[in-house]
Design an enzyme around this catalytic site. Structure first.
Site, PDB file in Angstrom:
ATOM      1  N   LYS A 206      33.787  49.273  36.175  1.00 58.76           N
ATOM      2  CA  LYS A 206      34.286  47.909  35.997  1.00 58.76           C
ATOM      3  C   LYS A 206      34.791  47.392  37.319  1.00 58.76           C
ATOM      4  CE  LYS A 206      38.071  48.107  36.883  1.00 58.76           C
ATOM      5  NZ  LYS A 206      38.735  48.539  38.145  1.00 58.76           N
TER       6      LYS A 206
ATOM      7  N   TYR B 284      41.807  44.936  33.114  1.00 59.79           N
ATOM      8  CA  TYR B 284      42.298  45.821  32.050  1.00 59.79           C
ATOM      9  C   TYR B 284      43.099  45.027  31.019  1.00 59.79           C
ATOM     10  CZ  TYR B 284      41.007  49.967  34.735  1.00 59.79           C
ATOM     11  OH  TYR B 284      40.303  50.928  35.403  1.00 59.79           O
TER      12      TYR B 284
HETATM   13  P1  NAD Z   1      36.237  53.413  47.338  1.00 62.55           P
HETATM   14  O1  NAD Z   1      36.243  52.346  48.360  1.00 62.55           O
HETATM   15  O2  NAD Z   1      37.238  54.516  47.472  1.00 62.55           O
HETATM   16  O3  NAD Z   1      34.797  54.083  47.239  1.00 62.55           O
HETATM   17  C1  NAD Z   1      33.613  53.349  47.361  1.00 62.55           C
HETATM   18  C2  NAD Z   1      32.546  54.205  48.007  1.00 62.55           C
HETATM   19  O4  NAD Z   1      31.411  53.379  48.225  1.00 62.55           O
HETATM   20  C3  NAD Z   1      32.961  54.770  49.369  1.00 62.55           C
HETATM   21  O5  NAD Z   1      32.623  56.132  49.429  1.00 62.55           O
HETATM   22  C4  NAD Z   1      32.131  53.974  50.357  1.00 62.55           C
HETATM   23  O6  NAD Z   1      31.770  54.732  51.501  1.00 62.55           O
HETATM   24  C5  NAD Z   1      30.910  53.632  49.528  1.00 62.55           C
HETATM   25  N1  NAD Z   1      30.173  52.474  50.044  1.00 62.55           N
HETATM   26  C6  NAD Z   1      28.831  52.385  50.078  1.00 62.55           C
HETATM   27  N2  NAD Z   1      28.425  51.241  50.625  1.00 62.55           N
HETATM   28  C7  NAD Z   1      29.544  50.569  50.974  1.00 62.55           C
HETATM   29  C8  NAD Z   1      29.756  49.322  51.606  1.00 62.55           C
HETATM   30  N3  NAD Z   1      28.729  48.523  51.967  1.00 62.55           N
HETATM   31  N4  NAD Z   1      31.029  48.922  51.796  1.00 62.55           N
HETATM   32  C9  NAD Z   1      32.067  49.716  51.406  1.00 62.55           C
HETATM   33  N5  NAD Z   1      31.912  50.923  50.800  1.00 62.55           N
HETATM   34  C10 NAD Z   1      30.658  51.337  50.608  1.00 62.55           C
HETATM   35  O7  NAD Z   1      36.406  52.688  45.921  1.00 62.55           O
HETATM   36  P2  NAD Z   1      36.831  53.357  44.543  1.00 62.55           P
HETATM   37  O8  NAD Z   1      38.292  53.227  44.369  1.00 62.55           O
HETATM   38  O9  NAD Z   1      36.224  54.703  44.419  1.00 62.55           O
HETATM   39  O10 NAD Z   1      36.157  52.331  43.514  1.00 62.55           O
HETATM   40  C11 NAD Z   1      34.771  52.332  43.261  1.00 62.55           C
HETATM   41  C12 NAD Z   1      34.494  51.587  41.952  1.00 62.55           C
HETATM   42  O11 NAD Z   1      35.181  52.225  40.885  1.00 62.55           O
HETATM   43  C13 NAD Z   1      34.965  50.136  41.936  1.00 62.55           C
HETATM   44  O12 NAD Z   1      34.059  49.362  41.207  1.00 62.55           O
HETATM   45  C14 NAD Z   1      36.281  50.189  41.180  1.00 62.55           C
HETATM   46  O13 NAD Z   1      36.598  48.993  40.491  1.00 62.55           O
HETATM   47  C15 NAD Z   1      36.023  51.303  40.209  1.00 62.55           C
HETATM   48  N6  NAD Z   1      37.258  52.003  39.828  1.00 62.55           N
HETATM   49  C16 NAD Z   1      37.483  52.216  38.509  1.00 62.55           C
HETATM   50  C17 NAD Z   1      38.608  52.912  38.103  1.00 62.55           C
HETATM   51  C18 NAD Z   1      38.816  53.209  36.665  1.00 62.55           C
HETATM   52  O14 NAD Z   1      39.896  53.642  36.299  1.00 62.55           O
HETATM   53  N7  NAD Z   1      37.812  53.035  35.822  1.00 62.55           N
HETATM   54  C19 NAD Z   1      39.525  53.354  39.050  1.00 62.55           C
HETATM   55  C20 NAD Z   1      39.262  53.133  40.401  1.00 62.55           C
HETATM   56  C21 NAD Z   1      38.108  52.461  40.778  1.00 62.55           C
END
Ligand code: NAD
Length: 382
Positions: free
Chosen positions: A128, A216
């Site tokens: 999400k 949420y």
């Molecule tokens: P994050 O920034 O920590 O991780 C994203 C990953 O994508 C990184 O490893 C990054 O290197 C990679 N990536 C690839 N191409 C990229 C680009 N062009 N620019 C930036 N990063 C790039 O983010 P996250 O916290 O892991 O979140 C990822 C997803 O998960 C989001 O959609 C977020 O909303 C969702 N999320 C959901 C929950 C939940 O509880 N369901 C919790 C946290 C995050």
């Protein structure tokens, strides 16, 4: 034929949940998942969660950082051949180890990778918010239909025991007639953290705190009340001098009106003490979940006459649970509870909230015709 009919009847009645949580999965028949994007959520929650999954297993990693990807693959005991770069992503089509793809990328990349995975013949579990625009979300839903593949949005709280307990109290009318749902989802953000930098960029996140955490509350009000809002008005409080809020709003407060007469007020901010809480007030009782949507440690207090107290609700690994659910959907053992259409509804509501903000709190109609096909309170066993 008869078996198929009775299976469908069971799915309709939600008995699939019994199968999926009581050992419908046979050892070794877990659906193979490729995890796309190895950031905070993947490393902190998703990869570890596979250890306890029964209907899902880790099959591949997709990353732009080969060193990290190979290190994590070795830790997860995956062969080198199970590591894909973004450039080679479409080759997953020819990899039978991968049946489903879990999209865990920054929001602006969800649509592209979801559609590519669907075109490669894979089912998709997408984090999400499902996209950064309504148009992208619509394209994703259409792509799933065209490919005849499942698209599930990772709304973990719809599978989480405390939230399910709250939903069931509501469905039983334990609080009387629902009047008010209050949600507050926010935290402090840090521009220096790469994981927050994209969240603070409108193009990459689709809406700052609203798209990241406020969602949420939007989703929560809808699944608690089990109805869809018909109108919203909203306003924002944003300090544009704060470098974090150059392109996204900070504090947003909105008010949804529901057909039953219930109202839901929601707030979200990336400049406040962390919280993910909701409260429900009915004509005869109330319940407070504070926190209500954390990964663990959620607490519910119910004041509803004989139902007073703080029910003891077992905690589960929420990520294992939703990946198992997706696995069970793919194997035909569970109904789809949070499909692409469910994510699209939230995208439309996010857009309506931002439109109201831009129009100084004007009322924006929100009856888009969406109705939930499967109620998590009935289908998902707590
Ligand atoms: P994050 O920034 O920590 O991780 C994203 C990953 O994508 C990184 O490893 C990054 O290197 C990679 N990536 C690839 N191409 C990229 C680009 N062009 N620019 C930036 N990063 C790039 O983010 P996250 O916290 O892991 O979140 C990822 C997803 O998960 C989001 O959609 C977020 O909303 C969702 N999320 C959901 C929950 C939940 O509880 N369901 C919790 C946290 C995050």
């Amino acid at each position: 034929m008869r078996d198929e009919l009775s299976r469908r009847a069971m799915l309709g009645l939600g008995a699939a949940a019994l199968l999926s949580t009581r050992g419908g999965a046979q050892p070794g028949d877990g659906v193979g998942f490729a995890v796309v994007g190895l950031g905070k959520l993947s490393q902190g929650q998703i990869l570890p969660a596979f250890r306890t999954c029964r209907s899902a297993r880790l099959a591949a990693l997709v990353s732009g950082h080969p060193e990290k990807a190979h290190r994590l693959a070795a830790e997860q005991k995956l062969p080198e051949s199970a590591v894909y770069s973004y450039e080679r992503f479409d080759r997953i089509a020819a990899d039978p180890r991968i049946e489903a793809v879990y999209i865990v990328l920054p929001n602006f990349l969800h649509a592209d990778y979801t559609i590519r995975a669907l075109k490669a013949g894979k089912h998709v579990l997408c984090e999400k918010p499902m996209a950064t625009s309504v148009a992208d979300a619509e394209r994703m839903v259409a792509a799933a239909k065209a490919a005849n593949r499942k698209l599930m949005i990772a709304y973990r709280c719809q599978y989480e025991p405390l939230n399910l307990y709250g939903m069931r109290l509501m469905r039983r009318g334990a609080l009387g007639r629902p009047r008010l749902v209050v949600t507050n989802m926010g935290r402090q953000s840090d521009l220096a953290d790469p994981s927050d930098a994209w969240r603070l960029d409108m193009r990459m996140s689709g809406g700052g705190a609203l798209a990241d955490m406020g969602i949420y509350g939007i989703n929560g009000a809808r699944y608690l009340l089990n109805e869809e809002p018909v109108a919203v008005r909203a306003w924002a409080q944003t300090a544009r001098r704060d470098p974090r809020f150059r392109s996204v709003e900070d504090l947003i407060a909105w008010e949804f009106r529901f057909p039953s007469g219930a109202i839901s007020t929601g707030t979200t901010s990336f400049d406040q003490a962390g919280t993910m809480a909701w409260e429900v007030y009915g004509t005869r009782g109330k319940m407070v979940a504070d926190p209500g949507c954390f990964y663990g440690g959620n607490r519910l207090a119910v004041s509803a006459g004989p139902g007073d107290g703080q029910p003891k609700i077992a905690e589960v690994d929420q990520f294992a649970r939703e990946m198992d659910w997706m696995g069970d959907i793919v194997r035909g053992r569970a109904p789809m509870v949070s499909p692409g259409e469910e994510g699209l509804q939230d995208m439309r509501l996010i857009r309506a909230i931002l439109e109201s903000v831009a129009r100084g709190g004007a009322t924006v109609p929100t009856d888009f015709g969406y109705r939930r096909a499967v109620d998590p309170a009935k289908a998902v066993r707590a």
